[in-house]
Design a protein around this motif. Sequence first.
Motif, PDB file in Angstrom:
ATOM      1  N   PRO A  57       0.514  -1.289   0.111  1.00 45.71           N
ATOM      2  CA  PRO A  57      -0.047   0.090  -0.034  1.00 45.71           C
ATOM      3  C   PRO A  57       0.676   1.212   0.039  1.00 45.71           C
ATOM      4  O   PRO A  57       2.019   1.413   0.444  1.00 45.71           O
ATOM      5  CB  PRO A  57      -0.592  -0.132   1.318  1.00 45.71           C
ATOM      6  CG  PRO A  57      -0.697  -1.449   1.677  1.00 45.71           C
ATOM      7  CD  PRO A  57       0.629  -1.926   1.326  1.00 45.71           C
ATOM      8  N   GLY A  58       0.260   2.346  -0.628  1.00 42.62           N
ATOM      9  CA  GLY A  58       1.039   3.651  -0.596  1.00 42.62           C
ATOM     10  C   GLY A  58       1.080   4.391   0.593  1.00 42.62           C
ATOM     11  O   GLY A  58       2.016   4.819   0.962  1.00 42.62           O
ATOM     12  N   PHE A  59       0.203   3.992   1.688  1.00 42.99           N
ATOM     13  CA  PHE A  59       0.076   4.622   2.791  1.00 42.99           C
ATOM     14  C   PHE A  59       1.426   4.038   3.545  1.00 42.99           C
ATOM     15  O   PHE A  59       1.790   4.993   4.554  1.00 42.99           O
ATOM     16  CB  PHE A  59      -0.927   4.691   3.487  1.00 42.99           C
ATOM     17  CG  PHE A  59      -1.397   3.239   3.968  1.00 42.99           C
ATOM     18  CD1 PHE A  59      -1.019   2.753   5.391  1.00 42.99           C
ATOM     19  CD2 PHE A  59      -2.346   2.451   3.488  1.00 42.99           C
ATOM     20  CE1 PHE A  59      -1.754   1.572   5.595  1.00 42.99           C
ATOM     21  CE2 PHE A  59      -2.833   1.248   3.733  1.00 42.99           C
ATOM     22  CZ  PHE A  59      -2.532   0.674   4.896  1.00 42.99           C
ATOM     23  N   MET A  60       1.835   2.991   3.441  1.00 43.99           N
ATOM     24  CA  MET A  60       2.893   2.478   4.276  1.00 43.99           C
ATOM     25  C   MET A  60       4.124   2.770   3.580  1.00 43.99           C
ATOM     26  O   MET A  60       4.984   3.048   4.464  1.00 43.99           O
ATOM     27  CB  MET A  60       2.708   0.854   4.140  1.00 43.99           C
ATOM     28  CG  MET A  60       1.498   0.303   4.670  1.00 43.99           C
ATOM     29  SD  MET A  60       1.726  -1.496   5.010  1.00 43.99           S
ATOM     30  CE  MET A  60       2.898  -1.560   6.202  1.00 43.99           C
ATOM     31  N   GLN A  61       4.201   3.016   2.412  1.00 39.29           N
ATOM     32  CA  GLN A  61       5.447   3.605   1.730  1.00 39.29           C
ATOM     33  C   GLN A  61       5.567   4.915   2.252  1.00 39.29           C
ATOM     34  O   GLN A  61       6.722   5.296   2.459  1.00 39.29           O
ATOM     35  CB  GLN A  61       5.168   3.454   0.241  1.00 39.29           C
ATOM     36  CG  GLN A  61       5.129   2.328  -0.364  1.00 39.29           C
ATOM     37  CD  GLN A  61       4.589   2.151  -1.767  1.00 39.29           C
ATOM     38  OE1 GLN A  61       5.409   2.905  -2.580  1.00 39.29           O
ATOM     39  NE2 GLN A  61       3.556   1.583  -2.293  1.00 39.29           N
ATOM     40  N   HIS A  62       4.367   5.563   2.322  1.00 36.25           N
ATOM     41  CA  HIS A  62       4.657   7.180   2.681  1.00 36.25           C
ATOM     42  C   HIS A  62       5.058   7.195   4.142  1.00 36.25           C
ATOM     43  O   HIS A  62       5.844   8.196   4.572  1.00 36.25           O
ATOM     44  CB  HIS A  62       3.414   7.749   2.600  1.00 36.25           C
ATOM     45  CG  HIS A  62       3.129   9.139   3.116  1.00 36.25           C
ATOM     46  ND1 HIS A  62       2.765   9.661   4.446  1.00 36.25           N
ATOM     47  CD2 HIS A  62       3.691  10.323   2.479  1.00 36.25           C
ATOM     48  CE1 HIS A  62       2.829  11.232   4.231  1.00 36.25           C
ATOM     49  NE2 HIS A  62       3.550  11.434   3.096  1.00 36.25           N
ATOM     50  N   THR A  63       4.595   6.231   5.108  1.00 33.65           N
ATOM     51  CA  THR A  63       5.010   6.338   6.242  1.00 33.65           C
ATOM     52  C   THR A  63       6.597   5.922   6.187  1.00 33.65           C
ATOM     53  O   THR A  63       7.317   6.506   7.348  1.00 33.65           O
ATOM     54  CB  THR A  63       4.341   5.131   7.309  1.00 33.65           C
ATOM     55  OG1 THR A  63       3.058   5.373   7.115  1.00 33.65           O
ATOM     56  CG2 THR A  63       4.750   5.004   8.565  1.00 33.65           C
ATOM     57  N   GLY A  64       6.988   4.956   5.492  1.00 35.29           N
ATOM     58  CA  GLY A  64       8.378   4.691   5.572  1.00 35.29           C
ATOM     59  C   GLY A  64       9.289   5.968   5.145  1.00 35.29           C
ATOM     60  O   GLY A  64      10.463   6.286   5.596  1.00 35.29           O
ATOM     61  N   PHE A  65       8.747   6.698   4.023  1.00 36.87           N
ATOM     62  CA  PHE A  65       9.349   7.854   3.788  1.00 36.87           C
ATOM     63  C   PHE A  65       9.406   8.798   4.635  1.00 36.87           C
ATOM     64  O   PHE A  65      10.567   9.429   5.008  1.00 36.87           O
ATOM     65  CB  PHE A  65       8.639   8.737   2.607  1.00 36.87           C
ATOM     66  CG  PHE A  65       8.498   8.008   1.292  1.00 36.87           C
ATOM     67  CD1 PHE A  65       9.579   6.830   0.896  1.00 36.87           C
ATOM     68  CD2 PHE A  65       7.232   8.024   0.484  1.00 36.87           C
ATOM     69  CE1 PHE A  65       9.112   6.094  -0.210  1.00 36.87           C
ATOM     70  CE2 PHE A  65       7.279   7.362  -0.803  1.00 36.87           C
ATOM     71  CZ  PHE A  65       8.121   6.414  -0.847  1.00 36.87           C
ATOM     72  N   ILE A  66       8.582   9.060   5.489  1.00 34.77           N
ATOM     73  CA  ILE A  66       8.588  10.113   6.471  1.00 34.77           C
ATOM     74  C   ILE A  66       9.549   9.422   7.732  1.00 34.77           C
ATOM     75  O   ILE A  66      10.139  10.380   8.254  1.00 34.77           O
ATOM     76  CB  ILE A  66       7.129  10.300   6.976  1.00 34.77           C
ATOM     77  CG1 ILE A  66       6.241  11.051   6.235  1.00 34.77           C
ATOM     78  CG2 ILE A  66       7.173  11.348   8.479  1.00 34.77           C
ATOM     79  CD1 ILE A  66       6.802  12.226   5.679  1.00 34.77           C
ATOM     80  N   ALA A  67       9.764   8.325   8.093  1.00 32.24           N
ATOM     81  CA  ALA A  67      10.216   7.556   9.155  1.00 32.24           C
ATOM     82  C   ALA A  67      11.865   7.779   8.868  1.00 32.24           C
ATOM     83  O   ALA A  67      12.532   7.997   9.669  1.00 32.24           O
ATOM     84  CB  ALA A  67       9.925   6.251   9.336  1.00 32.24           C
ATOM     85  N   MET A  68      12.212   8.185   7.578  1.00 33.70           N
ATOM     86  CA  MET A  68      13.693   8.136   7.265  1.00 33.70           C
ATOM     87  C   MET A  68      14.135   9.481   7.799  1.00 33.70           C
ATOM     88  O   MET A  68      15.396   9.547   8.052  1.00 33.70           O
ATOM     89  CB  MET A  68      14.031   7.854   5.790  1.00 33.70           C
ATOM     90  CG  MET A  68      13.588   6.660   5.401  1.00 33.70           C
ATOM     91  SD  MET A  68      13.942   6.589   3.369  1.00 33.70           S
ATOM     92  CE  MET A  68      15.700   6.970   3.265  1.00 33.70           C
ATOM     93  N   ASN A  69      13.288  10.636   7.556  1.00 40.57           N
ATOM     94  CA  ASN A  69      13.798  12.079   8.151  1.00 40.57           C
ATOM     95  C   ASN A  69      12.674  12.527   8.892  1.00 40.57           C
ATOM     96  O   ASN A  69      11.993  13.524   8.335  1.00 40.57           O
ATOM     97  CB  ASN A  69      14.333  12.749   6.874  1.00 40.57           C
ATOM     98  CG  ASN A  69      15.310  12.350   6.184  1.00 40.57           C
ATOM     99  OD1 ASN A  69      16.514  12.306   6.740  1.00 40.57           O
ATOM    100  ND2 ASN A  69      15.216  11.840   5.005  1.00 40.57           N
ATOM    101  N   PRO A  70      12.220  12.049   9.859  1.00 40.75           N
ATOM    102  CA  PRO A  70      10.987  12.582  10.757  1.00 40.75           C
ATOM    103  C   PRO A  70      11.331  14.148  11.261  1.00 40.75           C
ATOM    104  O   PRO A  70      10.393  14.777  11.103  1.00 40.75           O
ATOM    105  CB  PRO A  70      10.889  11.706  11.776  1.00 40.75           C
ATOM    106  CG  PRO A  70      12.152  11.146  12.047  1.00 40.75           C
ATOM    107  CD  PRO A  70      12.702  10.971  10.740  1.00 40.75           C
ATOM    108  N   ASP A  71      12.851  14.457  11.800  1.00 39.60           N
ATOM    109  CA  ASP A  71      12.880  15.657  11.912  1.00 39.60           C
ATOM    110  C   ASP A  71      12.973  16.494  10.872  1.00 39.60           C
ATOM    111  O   ASP A  71      12.216  17.811  11.331  1.00 39.60           O
ATOM    112  CB  ASP A  71      14.256  15.862  12.698  1.00 39.60           C
ATOM    113  CG  ASP A  71      14.341  14.954  13.924  1.00 39.60           C
ATOM    114  OD1 ASP A  71      13.229  14.528  14.691  1.00 39.60           O
ATOM    115  OD2 ASP A  71      15.365  14.278  14.256  1.00 39.60           O
ATOM    116  N   ARG A  72      13.240  16.488   9.965  1.00 42.77           N
ATOM    117  CA  ARG A  72      13.359  17.554   8.685  1.00 42.77           C
ATOM    118  C   ARG A  72      11.688  17.749   8.246  1.00 42.77           C
ATOM    119  O   ARG A  72      11.494  19.010   7.887  1.00 42.77           O
ATOM    120  CB  ARG A  72      13.935  16.599   7.521  1.00 42.77           C
ATOM    121  CG  ARG A  72      14.029  17.770   6.158  1.00 42.77           C
ATOM    122  CD  ARG A  72      14.654  16.960   5.054  1.00 42.77           C
ATOM    123  NE  ARG A  72      15.842  16.231   5.253  1.00 42.77           N
ATOM    124  CZ  ARG A  72      16.757  15.490   4.571  1.00 42.77           C
ATOM    125  NH1 ARG A  72      16.159  15.216   3.390  1.00 42.77           N
ATOM    126  NH2 ARG A  72      17.815  15.186   4.864  1.00 42.77           N
TER     127      ARG A  72
END
Length: 539
Positions: free
Chosen positions: A258-273
């Motif tokens: 699912p796309g929403f899981m991919q998006h979560t992974g994208f955010i998790a890579m640089n949450p502070d940014r």
Amino acid sequence: MLYQIYEAQRSLLEPFADMADAAAKAYGNRHTLLGQMPMAQRVSAAYALFHRLGKDYEKPEFGIRSVEVDGVEVAIHERIEIDKPFCQLLRFKRFSDDPATLTKLKGQPPVLIVAPLSGHYATLLRDTVRTMLEGHKVYITDWKNARMVPLSEGEFHLDDYVNYVQEFIRHLQGKYRNCHVISVCQPTVPVLAAVSLMASRGEKTPITMTMMGGPIDARKSPTQVNALAVQRSYEWFENNVIYRVPPNYPGAGRRVYPGFMQHTGFIAMNPDRHASSHYDYFKDLVKGDESSAESHRKFYDEYNAVLDMDADYYLETIKTVFQDFKLVYGTWDVRSPDGTLERVRPQDITGTQQLTVEGELDDISGSGQTRAAHTLCKGVPRREGDHLEVKGAGHYGIFSGRRWRTVVYPQVKSFIAEFHAKAMATQEIAPERVQPKLEHTPAAPLNGEAPKATTAAAPVATPRSNHTPSGSGAKSAVKRDSGAATRKATRTVWRTADGAAPMTTAQPSSAASGGKRPARGSAAKKAPAKTAGRTAAAR
């Protein structure tokens, strides 16, 4: 159940996000009573931020209406060139009524841009397309959201991706005799495989191949993306990130990542940014800095729009590229549309020049991963300048933004122009060829006339009869038998005005059965690809 839970949460949150948008506008309008209250600007900014965090992000459009070619405004028409079950080949056709500009457009190189199928839509390469249109005929792969593809269209595997790329390359070769290919990020691997297979069969390969920020050899300078794929097993990915599409979509029941899981992974890579970026957006709204706020909205409209990927394709990519390194080790077998297994051999490529591009600060495809393509393609001589490392650029900076436009694009343009000129000199490439179309007529015309040819704004095709008159004013020696039950249709040979070889009205498609994956080991039926008329005054 996770997909269903997400959809329920999204549906529940959506009306509140819409109300937040309305409230932000009410408090942000100084001509309303709410807009005149103390702290109104801060309240408006808070509601606007909530709206951005809670809204649903649909697929963006490219929205390229025109570009400048040497100071002349050229109109752009986006259209679907080929429509496959899981992908559309888009063409950005350029129009001009300036004769000098038109002549220039006709001679510019045709380029196939293969966009990544790794979570985001092809519109992520909007800046790439817009810049390339200034000096090239541009085509791009627009991958479809798997949840919108019905189960009746079959599965989609990594092999199908490779076969799609080969079909698109052949399509451009049918028009221009040859083409150039650019792959960005994930598709560098399947594009290299597609060209390798074409070379191994003795087919004509693209003139140049530009690979940008891709995991050709994921063993080099591993990033967080590479580490995750290595640390987890194939079974872990299959059991933890694969779900079935809910009933409210055309692809209901399809197994997807699912796309929403991919998006979560994208955010998790640089949450502070990302947190800092959203806070800056809030402050810009409070200050009334609409320009900075609009830049934030444009970026996240693109970044937050994600698509579902077919499970088979995703899992096979993880295993082939990031776990087994099959391309590097020479153990990758691709199943062709007719069911035949073919070994990917990059060393067989000899006629395609290569340029690799990497970003110095790329945190998705590490340093050296893309450059490894030169080591694999032993049949292509190394030359000075065949690799470009962009100082200070991250992953997105090599195909979008200031560094792409001022550093990368000039190098890519020069690279393509050099070998395109050589191909033109040896007649390995030509302007777009418009194929004549035969009107559907009975095998034996009742009036005895030959079938007529029609073209769309193309050079007039002239039929050449097998009959040769014996002299001036001689009559045909062909006798018509009125009592015969059948008549033979006159065979017509077509030639274009530019002296090109005779062409048929339709070319066979390399992707069998309309893009559906055939049964393993079975032969697939081939279907002719549709061809459309071309406007001679637009290139």
